[in-house]
Design a protein around this motif. Sequence first.
Motif, PDB file in Angstrom:
ATOM      1  N   THR A  28       0.864  -1.167   0.000  1.00  0.00           N
ATOM      2  CA  THR A  28       0.000   0.000   0.000  1.00  0.00           C
ATOM      3  C   THR A  28       0.904   1.221   0.000  1.00  0.00           C
ATOM      4  OG1 THR A  28      -1.694  -1.209   1.212  1.00  0.00           O
ATOM      5  CG2 THR A  28      -1.843   1.184   1.251  1.00  0.00           C
ATOM      6  N   VAL A  29       0.696   2.111  -0.956  1.00  0.00           N
ATOM      7  CA  VAL A  29       1.619   3.227  -1.151  1.00  0.00           C
ATOM      8  C   VAL A  29       0.876   4.536  -1.356  1.00  0.00           C
ATOM      9  CG1 VAL A  29       3.464   1.823  -2.148  1.00  0.00           C
ATOM     10  CG2 VAL A  29       1.718   2.769  -3.638  1.00  0.00           C
ATOM     11  N   TYR A  30       1.550   5.621  -1.034  1.00  0.00           N
ATOM     12  CA  TYR A  30       0.997   6.927  -1.377  1.00  0.00           C
ATOM     13  C   TYR A  30       1.819   7.496  -2.528  1.00  0.00           C
ATOM     14  CZ  TYR A  30       4.541   9.574   1.311  1.00  0.00           C
ATOM     15  OH  TYR A  30       5.701  10.133   1.779  1.00  0.00           O
ATOM     16  N   VAL A  31       1.386   8.595  -3.077  1.00  0.00           N
ATOM     17  CA  VAL A  31       1.995   9.136  -4.288  1.00  0.00           C
ATOM     18  C   VAL A  31       3.498   9.347  -4.117  1.00  0.00           C
ATOM     19  CG1 VAL A  31       2.069  11.174  -5.781  1.00  0.00           C
ATOM     20  CG2 VAL A  31      -0.109  10.089  -5.256  1.00  0.00           C
ATOM     21  N   GLU A  69      -4.439   9.198   8.262  1.00  0.00           N
ATOM     22  CA  GLU A  69      -3.925  10.381   8.952  1.00  0.00           C
ATOM     23  C   GLU A  69      -2.406  10.340   8.966  1.00  0.00           C
ATOM     24  OE1 GLU A  69      -5.539  13.066  10.159  1.00  0.00           O
ATOM     25  OE2 GLU A  69      -7.415  12.224   9.404  1.00  0.00           O
ATOM     26  N   SER A  70      -1.808  11.514   8.833  1.00  0.00           N
ATOM     27  CA  SER A  70      -0.353  11.627   8.833  1.00  0.00           C
ATOM     28  C   SER A  70       0.075  12.504   9.995  1.00  0.00           C
ATOM     29  CB  SER A  70       0.121  12.244   7.510  1.00  0.00           C
ATOM     30  OG  SER A  70       1.482  12.558   7.575  1.00  0.00           O
ATOM     31  N   GLY A  71       1.102  12.089  10.699  1.00  0.00           N
ATOM     32  CA  GLY A  71       1.639  12.903  11.770  1.00  0.00           C
ATOM     33  C   GLY A  71       2.491  14.039  11.238  1.00  0.00           C
ATOM     34  N   GLN A  72       2.676  14.080   9.926  1.00  0.00           N
ATOM     35  CA  GLN A  72       3.545  15.080   9.308  1.00  0.00           C
ATOM     36  C   GLN A  72       2.775  16.017   8.381  1.00  0.00           C
ATOM     37  OE1 GLN A  72       6.216  12.441   7.347  1.00  0.00           O
ATOM     38  NE2 GLN A  72       7.426  12.074   9.184  1.00  0.00           N
ATOM     39  N   GLY A  73       1.499  16.147   8.576  1.00  0.00           N
ATOM     40  CA  GLY A  73       0.717  17.036   7.714  1.00  0.00           C
ATOM     41  C   GLY A  73      -0.681  16.503   7.516  1.00  0.00           C
ATOM     42  N   PRO A  74      -1.286  16.861   6.383  1.00  0.00           N
ATOM     43  CA  PRO A  74      -2.669  16.432   6.121  1.00  0.00           C
ATOM     44  C   PRO A  74      -2.745  14.928   5.860  1.00  0.00           C
ATOM     45  CG  PRO A  74      -1.738  17.539   4.210  1.00  0.00           C
ATOM     46  CD  PRO A  74      -0.726  17.663   5.301  1.00  0.00           C
ATOM     47  N   PRO A  75      -3.963  14.375   5.909  1.00  0.00           N
ATOM     48  CA  PRO A  75      -4.129  12.950   5.593  1.00  0.00           C
ATOM     49  C   PRO A  75      -3.629  12.655   4.183  1.00  0.00           C
ATOM     50  CG  PRO A  75      -6.186  13.892   6.400  1.00  0.00           C
ATOM     51  CD  PRO A  75      -5.230  15.024   6.192  1.00  0.00           C
ATOM     52  N   ARG A  76      -3.212  11.408   3.978  1.00  0.00           N
ATOM     53  CA  ARG A  76      -2.700  10.985   2.678  1.00  0.00           C
ATOM     54  C   ARG A  76      -3.568   9.868   2.111  1.00  0.00           C
ATOM     55  NH1 ARG A  76       3.634  10.191   4.313  1.00  0.00           N
ATOM     56  NH2 ARG A  76       4.174  12.390   4.434  1.00  0.00           N
TER      57      ARG A  76
END
Length: 108
Positions: A28-31, A69-76
């Motif tokens: 599972t990956v984000y951009v 949710e991301s601890g480093q900014g907006p949700p991904r």
Amino acid sequence: MSDANEQFAGLRKGLLEFAILTVVSGRTVYVGDILATLAPTPFATQEGTLYPLLSKLRREEYVDYQWVESGQGPPRKYYQLTDKGAARLEELAAYWRHLTTTFENLGR
């Protein structure tokens, strides 16, 4: 970009879907993950190319995503391959093997 890279740009563009499905099939990956994985390869691309292709793959039900949710900014958006996407990836891989065999046999 070298002349050889420019000559094969159309071929790479046509194979980008195959490359993205391959990347997404492993985890599972984000951009950002996808861009980083592709960066050192001939399939390096930019967000402006990747997002529309991911939207197309989602409409075709080859990938899906979930918001995390991301601890480093907006949700991904984290993308994963669907069952239909896994079947599409196998079709592309089988066709690629067929093409490879065809080219090998043409040279004989």
